[in-house]
Enzyme design. Structure first.
Site, PDB file in Angstrom:
ATOM      1  N   GLN A 283       0.654  -0.758   0.295  1.00 47.49           N
ATOM      2  CA  GLN A 283       0.364  -0.021   0.010  1.00 47.49           C
ATOM      3  C   GLN A 283       0.873   1.877  -0.077  1.00 47.49           C
ATOM      4  OE1 GLN A 283      -3.508  -0.917  -0.018  1.00 47.49           O
ATOM      5  NE2 GLN A 283      -3.925   1.408  -0.777  1.00 47.49           N
TER       6      GLN A 283
ATOM      7  N   LYS B 149       2.406   1.858  -3.396  1.00 43.08           N
ATOM      8  CA  LYS B 149       0.957   1.773  -4.242  1.00 43.08           C
ATOM      9  C   LYS B 149       0.303   3.813  -4.671  1.00 43.08           C
ATOM     10  CE  LYS B 149      -2.625  -0.883  -3.795  1.00 43.08           C
ATOM     11  NZ  LYS B 149      -3.556  -1.315  -3.038  1.00 43.08           N
TER      12      LYS B 149
ATOM     13  N   LYS C 157      -3.030  -0.713   6.815  1.00 42.61           N
ATOM     14  CA  LYS C 157      -4.291  -1.830   6.272  1.00 42.61           C
ATOM     15  C   LYS C 157      -4.445  -2.649   7.752  1.00 42.61           C
ATOM     16  CE  LYS C 157      -5.548  -3.675   2.174  1.00 42.61           C
ATOM     17  NZ  LYS C 157      -5.937  -2.941   1.505  1.00 42.61           N
TER      18      LYS C 157
ATOM     19  N   GLY D   8     -12.617   0.068   2.900  1.00 43.78           N
ATOM     20  CA  GLY D   8     -12.780  -1.242   2.344  1.00 43.78           C
ATOM     21  C   GLY D   8     -11.625  -2.269   2.292  1.00 43.78           C
ATOM     22  N   ASP D   9     -11.890  -2.987   2.464  1.00 46.44           N
ATOM     23  CA  ASP D   9     -11.360  -4.367   1.404  1.00 46.44           C
ATOM     24  C   ASP D   9     -12.152  -6.037   1.411  1.00 46.44           C
ATOM     25  OD1 ASP D   9      -8.054  -4.712   0.128  1.00 46.44           O
ATOM     26  OD2 ASP D   9      -8.506  -6.266   1.779  1.00 46.44           O
TER      27      ASP D   9
ATOM     28  N   THR E 153     -11.775   1.471  -7.838  1.00 46.01           N
ATOM     29  CA  THR E 153     -10.320  -0.031  -8.462  1.00 46.01           C
ATOM     30  C   THR E 153     -11.166  -1.120  -9.942  1.00 46.01           C
ATOM     31  OG1 THR E 153     -10.913   0.029  -5.549  1.00 46.01           O
ATOM     32  CG2 THR E 153      -9.859  -1.644  -6.762  1.00 46.01           C
TER      33      THR E 153
ATOM     34  N   ASN F 135     -16.173  -6.975  -5.577  1.00 47.13           N
ATOM     35  CA  ASN F 135     -16.877  -4.958  -5.725  1.00 47.13           C
ATOM     36  C   ASN F 135     -15.532  -4.745  -6.825  1.00 47.13           C
ATOM     37  OD1 ASN F 135     -14.323  -2.519  -5.057  1.00 47.13           O
ATOM     38  ND2 ASN F 135     -16.743  -1.839  -4.929  1.00 47.13           N
TER      39      ASN F 135
ATOM     40  N   SER G 194     -10.452   7.005  -2.411  1.00 47.11           N
ATOM     41  CA  SER G 194     -10.811   8.057  -1.269  1.00 47.11           C
ATOM     42  C   SER G 194      -9.915   8.128  -0.888  1.00 47.11           C
ATOM     43  CB  SER G 194      -9.702   6.047  -0.882  1.00 47.11           C
ATOM     44  OG  SER G 194     -10.719   4.318  -0.694  1.00 47.11           O
TER      45      SER G 194
HETATM   46  P1  NDP Z   1     -14.250  -8.746  -1.764  1.00 47.04           P
HETATM   47  O1  NDP Z   1     -15.178  -8.644  -0.759  1.00 47.04           O
HETATM   48  O2  NDP Z   1     -15.394  -7.606  -2.667  1.00 47.04           O
HETATM   49  O3  NDP Z   1     -14.368 -10.046  -3.467  1.00 47.04           O
HETATM   50  C1  NDP Z   1     -13.343 -10.783  -2.900  1.00 47.04           C
HETATM   51  C2  NDP Z   1     -13.993 -11.409  -4.121  1.00 47.04           C
HETATM   52  O4  NDP Z   1     -12.723 -12.734  -3.755  1.00 47.04           O
HETATM   53  C3  NDP Z   1     -14.921 -12.317  -3.509  1.00 47.04           C
HETATM   54  O5  NDP Z   1     -15.447 -13.184  -4.560  1.00 47.04           O
HETATM   55  C4  NDP Z   1     -14.341 -14.140  -2.811  1.00 47.04           C
HETATM   56  O6  NDP Z   1     -14.965 -14.903  -2.795  1.00 47.04           O
HETATM   57  C5  NDP Z   1     -13.012 -14.213  -3.898  1.00 47.04           C
HETATM   58  N1  NDP Z   1     -11.865 -14.616  -2.802  1.00 47.04           N
HETATM   59  C6  NDP Z   1     -11.706 -14.247  -1.677  1.00 47.04           C
HETATM   60  N2  NDP Z   1     -11.185 -14.790  -0.484  1.00 47.04           N
HETATM   61  C7  NDP Z   1     -10.650 -15.918  -1.886  1.00 47.04           C
HETATM   62  C8  NDP Z   1     -10.073 -17.035  -1.634  1.00 47.04           C
HETATM   63  N3  NDP Z   1      -9.180 -17.143  -1.152  1.00 47.04           N
HETATM   64  N4  NDP Z   1      -9.913 -17.749  -2.791  1.00 47.04           N
HETATM   65  C9  NDP Z   1     -10.731 -17.428  -4.522  1.00 47.04           C
HETATM   66  N5  NDP Z   1     -11.631 -16.480  -3.748  1.00 47.04           N
HETATM   67  C10 NDP Z   1     -11.754 -15.259  -3.122  1.00 47.04           C
HETATM   68  O7  NDP Z   1     -13.181  -8.355  -2.056  1.00 47.04           O
HETATM   69  P2  NDP Z   1     -12.858  -6.698  -2.881  1.00 47.04           P
HETATM   70  O8  NDP Z   1     -13.110  -7.472  -4.954  1.00 47.04           O
HETATM   71  O9  NDP Z   1     -12.778  -5.790  -2.839  1.00 47.04           O
HETATM   72  O10 NDP Z   1     -11.157  -7.355  -3.304  1.00 47.04           O
HETATM   73  C11 NDP Z   1     -10.528  -8.329  -3.807  1.00 47.04           C
HETATM   74  C12 NDP Z   1      -8.882  -8.422  -4.352  1.00 47.04           C
HETATM   75  O11 NDP Z   1      -8.737  -6.911  -4.719  1.00 47.04           O
HETATM   76  C13 NDP Z   1      -8.310  -8.032  -3.086  1.00 47.04           C
HETATM   77  O12 NDP Z   1      -7.462  -8.892  -3.085  1.00 47.04           O
HETATM   78  C14 NDP Z   1      -8.394  -7.167  -2.005  1.00 47.04           C
HETATM   79  O13 NDP Z   1      -7.083  -6.405  -1.597  1.00 47.04           O
HETATM   80  C15 NDP Z   1      -7.960  -6.106  -3.904  1.00 47.04           C
HETATM   81  N6  NDP Z   1      -8.459  -4.915  -3.727  1.00 47.04           N
HETATM   82  C16 NDP Z   1      -9.181  -4.054  -3.082  1.00 47.04           C
HETATM   83  C17 NDP Z   1      -9.666  -2.393  -2.725  1.00 47.04           C
HETATM   84  C18 NDP Z   1     -10.622  -2.216  -3.302  1.00 47.04           C
HETATM   85  O14 NDP Z   1     -11.132  -0.935  -3.140  1.00 47.04           O
HETATM   86  N7  NDP Z   1     -11.923  -2.904  -2.640  1.00 47.04           N
HETATM   87  C19 NDP Z   1      -8.585  -1.606  -3.969  1.00 47.04           C
HETATM   88  C20 NDP Z   1      -7.533  -2.504  -4.114  1.00 47.04           C
HETATM   89  C21 NDP Z   1      -7.309  -3.306  -4.515  1.00 47.04           C
HETATM   90  P3  NDP Z   1     -16.167 -15.665  -1.865  1.00 47.04           P
HETATM   91  O15 NDP Z   1     -17.385 -14.973  -1.876  1.00 47.04           O
HETATM   92  O16 NDP Z   1     -15.923 -16.847  -2.314  1.00 47.04           O
HETATM   93  O17 NDP Z   1     -15.311 -15.382  -0.819  1.00 47.04           O
HETATM   94  O1  2IT Z   2      -6.141  -2.566  -1.527  1.00 42.03           O
HETATM   95  C1  2IT Z   2      -6.845  -1.200  -1.116  1.00 42.03           C
HETATM   96  O2  2IT Z   2      -6.079  -0.386  -1.903  1.00 42.03           O
HETATM   97  C2  2IT Z   2      -7.761  -1.365  -0.805  1.00 42.03           C
HETATM   98  N1  2IT Z   2      -8.293  -2.439  -0.444  1.00 42.03           N
HETATM   99  C3  2IT Z   2      -8.261   0.397  -0.567  1.00 42.03           C
HETATM  100  C4  2IT Z   2      -8.047   1.490   0.457  1.00 42.03           C
HETATM  101  C5  2IT Z   2      -8.138   2.633   0.513  1.00 42.03           C
HETATM  102  O3  2IT Z   2      -7.923   3.193   1.251  1.00 42.03           O
HETATM  103  O4  2IT Z   2      -9.426   2.926  -0.343  1.00 42.03           O
END
Ligand code: NDP
Ligand code: 2IT
Length: 444
Positions: free
Chosen positions: A111, A114, A126, A165-166, A209, A240, A376
């Site tokens: 992070q 990034k 984080k 969120g994450d 994202t 998301n 954010s």
């Molecule tokens: P969500 O919780 O909205 O969705 C996560 C998705 O990934 C779900 O479909 C989930 O499936 C799947 N998943 C999680 N763990 C596993 C696993 N061990 N094996 C297979 N599938 C898995 O999270 P986000 O979409 O917010 O985050 C997804 C990724 O993006 C993460 O790596 C996060 O750190 C990264 N990220 C998120 C940001 C954000 O703004 N939200 C910003 C930048 C990066 P299931 O429902 O079955 O668990």
């Molecule tokens: O991994 C990431 O960059 C995030 N989960 C978003 C972090 C944020 O502060 O919006």
């Protein structure tokens, strides 16, 4: 021994059992070698790398709450405040049973770089918990969030540390966390981002994202005489990031044929119907296997395997290390030309090296998914100004930021003699700003 190798050995020795943290540090240090070697004396004198790999603070705490059966549950809560050289700590909260200190340190470390790439004044942090929101009632999730915030509130603030969120933390959880922060402190301030639109949230943060991922993918493809329109795409995950990546891909004329969750993946050769996915995931919080009930021509397969489907572009948007060397080879063999990481560190080190060495256009997570945290930061700005921008204004700023990140990564790669290597480029460009800020502020 080189300064970089010395530091990596030190990280492994001093942080035992933290495999994900070691992995993230190793990838970054390896690509910084040229920069570090060129400035070794200056950096050694400042103890720069020793400080760069050590979080400023790790807070760990107990999170007790009562479930719907009246039983007391206790989870582990954390906040890793990794680096505040260029701004207040900023980064998400993850709620997933796998959460531990190693994962949160790797995420906080990534992070930091990034956030530097976004060009905005945000440091790296984080946090999260091993709480599993799956199958919990709204009341249980609220009880957990309130307890978590009852400890976290003393460590965060609009000008000190701003979580978001994450995985497992979306609008519902941010709302519960924000309500409790406000209740305890009496302050109505931009201490969390991803808030609801009626209480300080920014338009386009939900989409940011995923949209940002597609904007930088588009920019990378254009520089290589390619385009998104007409391409067949795999998007892993269905949360998301994945959902809004698919939405933007479809707007730009791509065909997304597969998505997944942690149970299995769906293949829809006609192109994924996103309204069905959104109903399953955003409304019903159900499993992706439900998709075939609404679209009987699609196929659901239990378990891993999404990367075996032929595609032009692959976007891992689920979690760390979800794409390994074997998957990378399969993608290449099936004709994939580009990979951009929506998730944090979804490709293993071997897969990453394979992409870079085999002419697959590869944009690493810290550049590709930076649109979320960047937006954010735009939410924080709007909160501080006590005003809000339109969707179009925020989206335009997001697009600009992603185009700039592409330019920074491409430029750094070029300057260090590895043109087109965006892994090296993103690591170097992110590091340069943090290093200068750390040196400028003395030994702190
Ligand atoms: P969500 O919780 O909205 O969705 C996560 C998705 O990934 C779900 O479909 C989930 O499936 C799947 N998943 C999680 N763990 C596993 C696993 N061990 N094996 C297979 N599938 C898995 O999270 P986000 O979409 O917010 O985050 C997804 C990724 O993006 C993460 O790596 C996060 O750190 C990264 N990220 C998120 C940001 C954000 O703004 N939200 C910003 C930048 C990066 P299931 O429902 O079955 O668990
Ligand atoms: O991994 C990431 O960059 C995030 N989960 C978003 C972090 C944020 O502060 O919006």
């Amino acid at each position: 021994m080189s300064y970089v190798d010395e530091i990596y050995e030190r990280v492994v020795a001093q942080n035992p059992n933290e495999a994900e943290f070691h992995q993230a540090v190793k990838e970054v240090l390896d690509s910084l070698k040229l920069v570090i070697d060129a400035n070794e004396e200056k950096y050694r004198k400042a103890g720069l790398l020793e400080r760069f790999v050590e979080p400023e603070r790790v807070v760990s705490f107990r999170v007790p709450w009562v479930d719907d059966n009246g039983n007391v549950q206790v989870n582990k809560g954390y906040r890793v405040q990794f680096n505040s050289a260029i701004g207040p700590y900023k980064g998400g909260l993850r709620l997933h049973p796998s959460v531990n200190q190693s994962i949160l340190k790797f995420l906080g470390f990534e992070q930091t770089l990034k956030n530097s790439l976004t060009g905005l004044p945000i440091g790296g942090g984080k946090g999260g918990s091993n709480f599993d929101p799956k199958g919990k009632s709204d009341r249980e999730v609220m009880a957990f969030c309130q307890s978590f915030m009852t400890e976290l509130y003393r460590h965060i603030g609009a000008d000190t540390d701003c979580p978001a969120g994450d995985i497992g933390v979306g609008a519902r959880e941010v709302g519960f966390l924000y309500g409790q922060y406000k209740r305890i402190t009496g302050r109505y301030e931009g201490v969390l981002t991803g808030k609801g639109l009626t209480f300080g949230g920014s338009l386009a943060r939900t989409e940011a994202t995923g949209y940002g991922l597609i904007y930088i993918l588009d920019e990378m493809l254009k520089h290589h005489n390619q385009q998104i329109e007409g391409k067949t795409v795999l998007v892993s995950g269905s949360g998301n990031v994945a959902i809004y990546a698919v939405q933007k891909l479809q707007q730009l004329g791509a065909k997304v044929v597969a998505m997944c969750d942690s149970n299995g993946y769906i293949y829809d050769k006609e192109g994924i119907k996103l309204d069905v996915i959104r109903d399953i995931k955003e409304v019903r919080r159900a499993r992706i296997s439900e998709y075939v009930k609404a679209v009987p021509t699609a196929v659901y397969t239990e378990g891993k395997g999404i990367w075996s489907i032929p595609c032009d572009i692959a976007l891992p948007c689920a979690t760390q290390n979800e794409l390994n060397l074997e998957d990378a080879k399969m993608l290449k063999a099936n004709g994939c030309i580009a990979v951009a990481e929506g998730a944090n560190m979804p490709s293993t080190r071997e897969a990453t090296d394979y992409f870079v060495e085999n002419n697959i256009l590869f944009m690493p997570g810290k550049a590709a998914n930076a649109g979320g945290v960047a937006t954010s930061a735009l939410e924080q700005s709007q909160n501080s100004m006590r005003m809000s921008w339109t969707f179009e204004e925020v989206d335009a700023k997001l697009k600009d930021i992603m185009v700039n990140i592409y330019a920074k990564a491409a430029d750094a790669a070029q300057r260090y003699g590895v043109p087109g290597n965006y892994v090296a480029g993103a690591n170097i460009a992110g590091f340069e700003k943090v290093a200068e800020a750390m040196i400028g502020q003395g030994i702190v």
